[in-house]
Structures are given as C-alpha cells and as structure tokens.
Design a protein around this motif. Sequence first.
Motif, mmCIF file in Angstrom:
data_model
loop_
_atom_site.group_PDB
_atom_site.id
_atom_site.type_symbol
_atom_site.label_atom_id
_atom_site.label_comp_id
_atom_site.label_asym_id
_atom_site.label_seq_id
_atom_site.Cartn_x
_atom_site.Cartn_y
_atom_site.Cartn_z
ATOM 1 N N LEU A 29 0.841 -1.193 0.000
ATOM 2 C CA LEU A 29 0.000 0.000 0.000
ATOM 3 C C LEU A 29 0.877 1.245 0.000
ATOM 4 O O LEU A 29 2.015 1.217 0.487
ATOM 5 C CB LEU A 29 -0.900 0.023 1.241
ATOM 6 N N ASP A 30 0.345 2.335 -0.507
ATOM 7 C CA ASP A 30 1.063 3.604 -0.465
ATOM 8 C C ASP A 30 1.230 4.010 0.996
ATOM 9 O O ASP A 30 0.250 4.118 1.732
ATOM 10 C CB ASP A 30 0.282 4.675 -1.230
ATOM 11 N N ALA A 31 2.448 4.208 1.417
ATOM 12 C CA ALA A 31 2.733 4.569 2.812
ATOM 13 C C ALA A 31 2.777 6.074 3.023
ATOM 14 O O ALA A 31 3.205 6.547 4.075
ATOM 15 C CB ALA A 31 4.045 3.928 3.258
ATOM 16 N N LEU A 32 2.327 6.820 2.031
ATOM 17 C CA LEU A 32 2.251 8.275 2.138
ATOM 18 C C LEU A 32 0.845 8.700 1.704
ATOM 19 O O LEU A 32 0.655 9.516 0.824
ATOM 20 C CB LEU A 32 3.321 8.927 1.268
ATOM 21 N N ALA A 33 -0.152 8.099 2.369
ATOM 22 C CA ALA A 33 -1.547 8.316 1.981
ATOM 23 C C ALA A 33 -2.247 9.356 2.846
ATOM 24 O O ALA A 33 -3.299 9.854 2.463
ATOM 25 C CB ALA A 33 -2.309 6.994 2.041
ATOM 26 N N THR A 34 -1.672 9.672 3.989
ATOM 27 C CA THR A 34 -2.316 10.622 4.900
ATOM 28 C C THR A 34 -1.296 11.638 5.406
ATOM 29 O O THR A 34 -0.088 11.357 5.426
ATOM 30 C CB THR A 34 -2.909 9.897 6.124
ATOM 31 N N PRO A 35 -1.776 12.791 5.848
ATOM 32 C CA PRO A 35 -0.850 13.758 6.462
ATOM 33 C C PRO A 35 -0.121 13.161 7.667
ATOM 34 O O PRO A 35 1.052 13.484 7.898
ATOM 35 C CB PRO A 35 -1.770 14.919 6.871
ATOM 36 N N ALA A 36 -0.770 12.281 8.420
ATOM 37 C CA ALA A 36 -0.115 11.652 9.573
ATOM 38 C C ALA A 36 1.077 10.795 9.134
ATOM 39 O O ALA A 36 2.126 10.785 9.798
ATOM 40 C CB ALA A 36 -1.115 10.812 10.361
ATOM 41 N N GLU A 37 0.927 10.078 8.021
ATOM 42 C CA GLU A 37 2.050 9.271 7.514
ATOM 43 C C GLU A 37 3.185 10.174 7.048
ATOM 44 O O GLU A 37 4.362 9.857 7.252
ATOM 45 C CB GLU A 37 1.570 8.352 6.393
ATOM 46 N N LEU A 38 2.848 11.302 6.437
ATOM 47 C CA LEU A 38 3.874 12.276 6.068
ATOM 48 C C LEU A 38 4.572 12.784 7.325
ATOM 49 O O LEU A 38 5.796 12.860 7.377
ATOM 50 C CB LEU A 38 3.261 13.442 5.284
ATOM 51 N N GLY A 39 3.788 13.092 8.353
ATOM 52 C CA GLY A 39 4.364 13.563 9.612
ATOM 53 C C GLY A 39 5.321 12.556 10.227
ATOM 54 O O GLY A 39 6.361 12.929 10.779
ATOM 55 N N ALA A 40 5.003 11.282 10.100
ATOM 56 C CA ALA A 40 5.860 10.234 10.676
ATOM 57 C C ALA A 40 7.229 10.197 9.993
ATOM 58 O O ALA A 40 8.259 10.111 10.670
ATOM 59 C CB ALA A 40 5.175 8.881 10.576
ATOM 60 N N ILE A 41 7.245 10.270 8.663
ATOM 61 C CA ILE A 41 8.536 10.223 7.968
ATOM 62 C C ILE A 41 9.338 11.497 8.239
ATOM 63 O O ILE A 41 10.549 11.457 8.422
ATOM 64 C CB ILE A 41 8.383 9.942 6.458
ATOM 65 N N LEU A 42 8.659 12.637 8.310
ATOM 66 C CA LEU A 42 9.354 13.896 8.608
ATOM 67 C C LEU A 42 9.915 13.880 10.024
ATOM 68 O O LEU A 42 11.022 14.356 10.265
ATOM 69 C CB LEU A 42 8.412 15.080 8.417
ATOM 70 N N SER A 43 9.173 13.327 10.952
ATOM 71 C CA SER A 43 9.636 13.224 12.332
ATOM 72 C C SER A 43 10.838 12.293 12.433
ATOM 73 O O SER A 43 11.823 12.608 13.102
ATOM 74 C CB SER A 43 8.498 12.717 13.219
ATOM 75 N N PHE A 44 10.756 11.146 11.759
ATOM 76 C CA PHE A 44 11.867 10.200 11.780
ATOM 77 C C PHE A 44 13.149 10.848 11.283
ATOM 78 O O PHE A 44 14.219 10.653 11.853
ATOM 79 C CB PHE A 44 11.535 8.960 10.931
ATOM 80 N N TRP A 45 13.045 11.637 10.219
ATOM 81 C CA TRP A 45 14.222 12.280 9.627
ATOM 82 C C TRP A 45 14.502 13.650 10.233
ATOM 83 O O TRP A 45 15.376 14.360 9.764
ATOM 84 C CB TRP A 45 14.061 12.375 8.103
ATOM 85 N N GLN A 46 13.772 14.017 11.274
ATOM 86 C CA GLN A 46 13.955 15.276 11.991
ATOM 87 C C GLN A 46 13.931 16.472 11.040
ATOM 88 O O GLN A 46 14.803 17.340 11.086
ATOM 89 C CB GLN A 46 15.243 15.250 12.811
ATOM 90 N N TYR A 47 12.914 16.485 10.184
ATOM 91 C CA TYR A 47 12.778 17.568 9.218
ATOM 92 C C TYR A 47 12.412 18.849 9.948
ATOM 93 O O TYR A 47 11.541 18.840 10.808
ATOM 94 C CB TYR A 47 11.719 17.215 8.166
ATOM 95 N N SER A 48 13.077 19.942 9.610
ATOM 96 C CA SER A 48 12.823 21.216 10.282
ATOM 97 C C SER A 48 12.101 22.180 9.340
ATOM 98 O O SER A 48 11.885 21.885 8.178
ATOM 99 C CB SER A 48 14.148 21.829 10.741
ATOM 100 N N GLY A 49 11.760 23.327 9.847
ATOM 101 C CA GLY A 49 11.080 24.341 9.053
ATOM 102 C C GLY A 49 9.577 24.155 9.085
ATOM 103 O O GLY A 49 9.034 23.356 9.857
#
Length: 183
Positions: A29-49
């Motif tokens: 399944l697409d693992a980037l289907a919701t804003p929450a899934e996007l938030g999880a990958i950004l959090s894992f990679w410590q995305y800033s801004g």
Amino acid sequence: MHFAPDTEDTLSFAVDLMNTVAGATKSGLDALATPAELGAILSFWQYSGRIDLDDLELAEVRATRARLRRVWMLARTDAVGEVNAMLSDARALPQLVRHDTLDWHLHATDPEAPLAERIRVEVALALVDVIRSDENGRLRACAADDCDGLLLDLSRNGSKRFCSVRCGNRMNMVAFRERAAEA
C-alpha cells in the motif's frame, strides 16, 4: 565515504520518501496516503522548518516524490537539467546553517518555504554532489522483479542490488527454488 554526511542523509531521506509508493512497501500500500504518515517520515528524519501536515502539503509532497523517482533513474547528463530546474524554480540560494543537533549543512530555501519545495531543493543539492563526483551509478532501482523500490548504494564496491534485505532474501529464495527445480 562517498559523500558528505549531510548529502548521504538527504539521499537516504529521498530513498525513504520515494519508497513509500505502493510497489515498494512491505504492505503493498502507499505509505504516504495521509498527512499523519507524512508527519511520521518527517519526524523520523527530523525535518525542520514549516510543516503544515494538511492535504495540500501531502499532495505537493506526493508530486515531489514522483518527480524525484523520475530524476533518480536519469543518466548523469539528463539529471543535470532536472536538478538545475529544481534549484532555479525555487530561486535557491545555498548557505551553510547549523540547527538543532545537526552540524553545518546546506539549506537553500527559507525555512518557511513550502515543504515540497524544500524537499526538492535539498535533494537537488545532494544530487549536485552525486553528479559532480560521477556517482550516478549508485542511484538505482531494486533488482527484485516485483519491487518498485529505489536504492542508494553506499557500499564500498558498489554492488548493492536490492532496496531491502526482504527483497534480497525473496529473490535468493526464488533463485534457489529455480536451481532445485532444474536439478
């Protein structure tokens, strides 16, 4: 080491982002289907801004994911035009920054710029290093027949073939069974 640490981190983030497509995930399944899934990958990679985590941002990041997947597989000379376009479109102005727990690294957009634009520019800057060092061969598709995954090969001898141990094991089992059937 082939690239600067921030380049390797950005390329690894790009692989994780690009491998959220349905054909590259364990679930199918697409693992980037919701804003929450996007938030999880950004959090894992410590995305800033700036991070909005809304449907518009998700759609823009998914479009960026598709664009990066296309660029990843281009030949060196063809990738140059795409990388230059990503930098030019954002009017990128590279500068060294240090924040949070990260040492000096490059940013080329305002931290308040849209997330998808910042992702494109950061990956484009990393691809500049790949192109300049003539290491595009280290960016490739998974060798598993049934996988759409992409990979970054940072091995010493450049022999990595699969995006994950799961794909490697699966293809080794297929080969073993084919050899056993022939015997």
